[in-house]
Write a protein that holds these residues in place. Structure first.
Motif, mmCIF file in Angstrom:
data_model
loop_
_atom_site.group_PDB
_atom_site.id
_atom_site.type_symbol
_atom_site.label_atom_id
_atom_site.label_comp_id
_atom_site.label_asym_id
_atom_site.label_seq_id
_atom_site.Cartn_x
_atom_site.Cartn_y
_atom_site.Cartn_z
ATOM 1 N N ASN A 198 12.153 -3.222 16.136
ATOM 2 C CA ASN A 198 12.100 -3.377 14.760
ATOM 3 C C ASN A 198 13.433 -3.634 14.235
ATOM 4 O O ASN A 198 13.914 -2.837 13.414
ATOM 5 C CB ASN A 198 11.709 -1.745 14.286
ATOM 6 N N CYS A 209 17.104 -7.393 4.932
ATOM 7 C CA CYS A 209 15.970 -6.298 4.966
ATOM 8 C C CYS A 209 15.829 -5.327 3.792
ATOM 9 O O CYS A 209 14.904 -4.887 3.803
ATOM 10 C CB CYS A 209 15.889 -5.844 6.438
ATOM 11 N N LEU A 210 16.906 -5.313 3.204
ATOM 12 C CA LEU A 210 17.169 -4.504 1.833
ATOM 13 C C LEU A 210 15.960 -4.823 0.965
ATOM 14 O O LEU A 210 15.135 -3.897 0.419
ATOM 15 C CB LEU A 210 18.414 -4.659 1.042
ATOM 16 N N LEU A 213 -4.566 -6.999 5.139
ATOM 17 C CA LEU A 213 -3.450 -6.271 4.789
ATOM 18 C C LEU A 213 -3.462 -4.844 5.133
ATOM 19 O O LEU A 213 -2.394 -4.265 5.528
ATOM 20 C CB LEU A 213 -3.270 -6.085 3.187
ATOM 21 N N ASP A 214 -4.567 -4.129 5.239
ATOM 22 C CA ASP A 214 -4.700 -2.859 5.967
ATOM 23 C C ASP A 214 -5.773 -3.080 7.098
ATOM 24 O O ASP A 214 -6.480 -3.916 7.295
ATOM 25 C CB ASP A 214 -5.179 -1.794 4.705
ATOM 26 N N LYS A 246 4.123 -12.279 9.057
ATOM 27 C CA LYS A 246 3.846 -12.871 7.628
ATOM 28 C C LYS A 246 5.136 -13.947 7.361
ATOM 29 O O LYS A 246 6.250 -13.561 7.560
ATOM 30 C CB LYS A 246 3.946 -11.926 6.555
ATOM 31 N N ASP A 280 7.506 5.471 15.083
ATOM 32 C CA ASP A 280 7.212 5.516 13.477
ATOM 33 C C ASP A 280 6.066 6.502 13.293
ATOM 34 O O ASP A 280 4.986 5.842 13.079
ATOM 35 C CB ASP A 280 7.080 4.115 13.199
ATOM 36 N N LEU A 309 0.789 -1.283 0.180
ATOM 37 C CA LEU A 309 0.252 -0.098 -0.033
ATOM 38 C C LEU A 309 0.859 1.374 -0.101
ATOM 39 O O LEU A 309 2.083 1.258 0.034
ATOM 40 C CB LEU A 309 -0.951 -0.058 1.182
ATOM 41 N N LEU A 346 7.073 -15.957 3.884
ATOM 42 C CA LEU A 346 7.471 -15.957 2.431
ATOM 43 C C LEU A 346 7.839 -17.265 2.006
ATOM 44 O O LEU A 346 8.429 -18.318 2.842
ATOM 45 C CB LEU A 346 8.675 -14.899 2.396
ATOM 46 N N VAL A 406 8.673 -4.585 10.828
ATOM 47 C CA VAL A 406 7.308 -3.743 10.560
ATOM 48 C C VAL A 406 6.838 -4.175 9.348
ATOM 49 O O VAL A 406 5.857 -4.271 9.265
ATOM 50 C CB VAL A 406 7.647 -2.262 10.965
ATOM 51 N N HIS A 407 7.632 -4.405 8.382
ATOM 52 C CA HIS A 407 7.157 -4.796 7.051
ATOM 53 C C HIS A 407 6.683 -6.131 7.100
ATOM 54 O O HIS A 407 6.047 -6.733 5.868
ATOM 55 C CB HIS A 407 8.207 -4.721 5.980
ATOM 56 N N ALA A 419 2.106 -0.123 13.320
ATOM 57 C CA ALA A 419 3.335 0.247 12.732
ATOM 58 C C ALA A 419 4.045 1.278 14.140
ATOM 59 O O ALA A 419 5.211 1.326 14.276
ATOM 60 C CB ALA A 419 3.235 1.013 11.657
ATOM 61 N N LEU A 420 3.051 1.981 14.719
ATOM 62 C CA LEU A 420 3.516 3.074 15.812
ATOM 63 C C LEU A 420 4.235 2.196 16.836
ATOM 64 O O LEU A 420 5.416 2.561 17.578
ATOM 65 C CB LEU A 420 2.350 3.691 16.319
ATOM 66 N N LEU A 461 12.196 -4.455 6.889
ATOM 67 C CA LEU A 461 12.356 -4.583 8.266
ATOM 68 C C LEU A 461 11.154 -5.512 9.149
ATOM 69 O O LEU A 461 10.337 -5.864 8.390
ATOM 70 C CB LEU A 461 12.587 -3.296 9.111
ATOM 71 N N GLY A 484 8.978 -0.955 16.948
ATOM 72 C CA GLY A 484 9.952 -0.395 17.213
ATOM 73 C C GLY A 484 10.010 0.781 18.469
ATOM 74 O O GLY A 484 10.720 1.868 18.563
#
Lengths: 499, 499
Positions: free
Chosen positions: B163, B169-170, B199-200, B226, A205, A174, B228, B176-177, B208-209, B174, B212
């Motif tokens: 976080n 992580c590149l 997702l949202d 999640k 954040d 998103l 992968l 959070v993602h 997200a707040l 991180l 970290g």
């Protein structure tokens, strides 16, 4: 069509001396463009959700940050609410004006400030159109991934405010996943930078918190987005199914096979026929459902994935799987999907576009339940949506001139959203809450959670002057709406128990 | 080695009646394991940043949520600060205890609750080790992407609190993602769910707040991450350079070529020699710098990318480019990198590991500046880091037993972090702020920004009982530290002007 308008927010706001405010703005910001006559205000009475309309007290169209700062300071001092607006394409009434408030239109902030191909970033003003960023980045082989259907018109500032998605967000995320930095002005005109050029930012954040906060925490003055390299190759497969549930299962199967498509979209028969009549995309009009699956990346990779997806689709019972033969056909396949909303709009005088998200595994069951609810309410529902990420867009067809139909449409829409919450999903996917879904927020969150939202909002805007009445309902409102909160699917909606 | 300890936080906290608190905990939570004797408390006096040590007043080791809730309610009622701790591997003193506070150890929450291969998620307790999640997901061909070097030991709860990042992580983001949902207890023991399976999530993005926020907003009781699909193929290239700056340029060149490696790591000569002596990875010990570039994905894709990266590296002036011949050599190349910290640890009695992030384009200049600062302070600095995302880990070598060396190391570290801020970067990349970098936060943020952090913190924890003295400095502290704030690189650090 105005019955969805909720007068309670405006009713609760303090009276404003419009003449005095106008005078103060003119004196302190002599170059500021201000609209205040009834006929000038009319075009700003709604955003993309035209069922909700309010004439704003004043519209201001600043051209630079100093003017925005001046407006905010003046309104803050006089306790006048401010609603920020981008391109006005939002679908949940997030930019719905207030009778006793100023509408702050950021459309004049339309400069692309920098494309940095080495860092792969674009620094832009908030009024820049979504598609314009990709166009500016194209000479460098780059693009900006989130692509709402309104991308020709919608602005990046609005995208940030609503955390907009699009066809590609399954793979590319998103808006929040494609941002690096946002400059804002706080309610009292302080300049702040949220995020940084680095991947991570120390402290709390606030950038992610701000994204999707629908204008309640501050006014965006600059946005730095990430750009991605354009994929070498993109292919699209079209699969037809003789049942909506089978198509729903196939979506889960593709993801379970370890493939992440660039886009994975679903349309049901009503939507297919409407799109085909309108665009002549070449869709199979007898199918109960189609899936469009785009695979992008390196040539060889895409070829491999196409083979694997074709296999999965056939095993899932697709009656036909077609690969777009060339770029022209690929574009035509997508044109049908991207124009599905206006196409469905031709079937009926009015339609109501919903936006809910559910876990992918619930797709078949929820689609079945929507069909049953549709029969029960006597209103046709077309389904067109981002199947891969479970983000549904049921379009409820109705005629506002037939007594009772708008009410029924609204009630059916509410039921669909409650169903989303019940199966562990959410009442919005990419359109935001705005004014539209504020009651459903009472279903999504309990009073502790809502209290925390209000406390965080108060950290930015203690006086509640930024976009009041959107996004987060008051506890009072939820009590009136009739405590329908469901937590993690544990408390029942008695009348949805059968699904 | 204790001089980095800052007594101001503990000094400002109110006195606690330890005996009464112990009595209350024992009465109300009879099954709770409590440590209170000096010798039992000793192992908990620091986390992975052992230069900072404080003996906690009490350590509690709850086994279920009811116990955690009981502890929080009791401490809240008595205004006793609580510091949560996972595996204690953090590198910025985020879990440093308080003399007048309770240390809440979440290590017993070590159950993997569910692996859902269809939804590609794992639901786990916060004390589960990072690597254990990937191990549990492996039978389904899945893994959890963020991989801090401490992944064998560190816990997912700590990863969320800091976080955490890692080699991958590149490409994969991180922590959070890679999160969907976190269950927390608030300071007064309320249960809240942040995020959702979708997702949202509507409303404000508190997930997200929270990620970290270093234990300052709540205590984590459950995490949904999640997963992968494991890449089909992974290859690694090792490139040698005769100058650190050339290697730095090559990093930007790879990214600019539109390739996103799974990992892109850099080591300088000191680090190369140390790692080679320790692990015998086969590194070229005469090189001034090496890059390790891993490419992962579909077989054909990886082959293509390897060819392109090799070309870029050669054009960037690599003196040698070697591809790991087989999986054994690939693992050996990475073993050298992953053990670089302990390897460097063998060169010197003590080392101080920094963690700053800079825009990639600044790599060559900052590496040069670090070399100059190293000479100026008379301390060796080894560089080992996540070059692709600009996340640097300069390791400052010193001997705490040589008078003045620790002070010099700390001063040099501070200079390096200020340099990161100056070039538009940040004082942390993946290790967090904790107690260690609290003064540098005054350089990163201005007082408006810090005030906003405090207001958001207060929305969760108005009494400031959760992990006080970490992450966000008081304005008073920044004033004492000597207002060194730089905003967007515009205000100078006079003594860094030459870089």
């Amino acid at each position: 069509m105005n019955i969805l308008y909720d007068e309670r927010v405006d009713g609760a706001l303090p009276e404003v001396d419009k003449a005095a405010l106008l005078q103060a703005l003119r004196t302190q910001l002599p170059d500021l463009e201000i609209l205040h006559q009834q006929e000038e205000l009319k075009p700003y009475e709604c955003d993309g959700l035209s069922a909700y309309r309010t004439t704003p007290m004043l519209v201001v169209l600043p051209r630079d940050i100093t003017q925005v700062q001046g407006i905010l300071r003046l309104c803050h001092a006089r306790r006048v609410p401010v609603v920020a607006r981008g391109a006005g394409t939002g679908l949940s009434g997030g930019a719905l004006p207030l009778e006793k408030g100023v509408l702050l239109v950021m459309a004049r902030f339309n400069q692309i400030l920098q494309i940095d191909p080495a860092a792969r970033t674009a620094r832009v003003q908030p009024g820049v159109r979504n598609l314009a960023i990709s166009q500016a980045a194209a000479p460098f082989g780059l693009y900006y991934a989130p692509d709402p259907s309104s991308q020709i018109a919608c602005s990046i500032g609005g995208n940030v405010a609503e955390n907009a998605g699009g066809v590609h967000c399954l793979k590319y995320g998103l808006t929040v996943h494609n941002l690096l930095k946002v400059d804002i002005l706080t309610v009292d005109g302080e300049q702040l930078t949220l995020g940084s050029d680095a991947l991570d930012s120390p402290g709390l954040d606030l950038l992610a918190l701000f994204t999707g906060s629908e204008g309640m925490l501050g006014v965006i003055t600059e946005v730095t987005v990430k750009l991605l390299p354009k994929p070498q190759s993109a292919k699209v497969l079209l699969a037809a199914f003789d049942s909506v549930e089978k198509a729903g299962h196939a979506v889960g199967d593709i993801i379970a096979a370890g493939i992440i498509p660039g886009g994975l979209e679903m349309m049901d028969n009503l939507a297919i026929r409407a799109a085909e009549d309108f665009i002549h995309a070449g869709y199979p009009v007898e199918a109960e459902a189609i899936l469009l699956c785009e695979l992008d990346g390196v040539e060889a990779d895409v070829r491999d994935d196409c083979d694997r997806v074709r296999q999965v689709l056939e095993q899932a019972g697709a009656t036909e799987v077609r690969q777009a033969r060339d770029e022209a056909e690929r574009v035509r396949f997508w044109a049908g999907r991207k124009n599905a909303f206006p196409a469905v709009g031709r079937l009926s005088p009015d339609y109501y576009c919903m936006d809910g998200t559910i876990p992918r595994r619930e797709l078949p069951g929820v689609l079945k339940a929507i069909a049953e609810l549709s029969a029960e309410y006597g209103l046709r529902v077309a389904n067109v949506f981002h199947a891969g990420d479970g983000n549904m867009h049921p379009l409820i067809l109705f005629d506002a001139n037939t007594p009772g139909e708008l009410d029924r449409a609204e009630a059916l829409g509410g039921k669909i959203l409650e169903l989303c919450v019940k199966v562990g999903g959410s009442i919005t996917g990419e359109h935001g809450v705005g004014r539209e879904k504020i009651n459903q927020m009472c279903a999504q969150f309990n009073s502790d959670e809502l209290t925390l939202f209000h406390a965080v909002k108060a950290a930015f805007d203690p006086g509640g002057l930024l976009n009041p009445g959107k996004n987060i309902p008051t506890l009072h409102r939820c009590a009136e709406f009739g405590a329908m909160h469901v937590h993690a699917g544990k408390l029942p909606f008695p009348d949805l128990e059968r699904f």
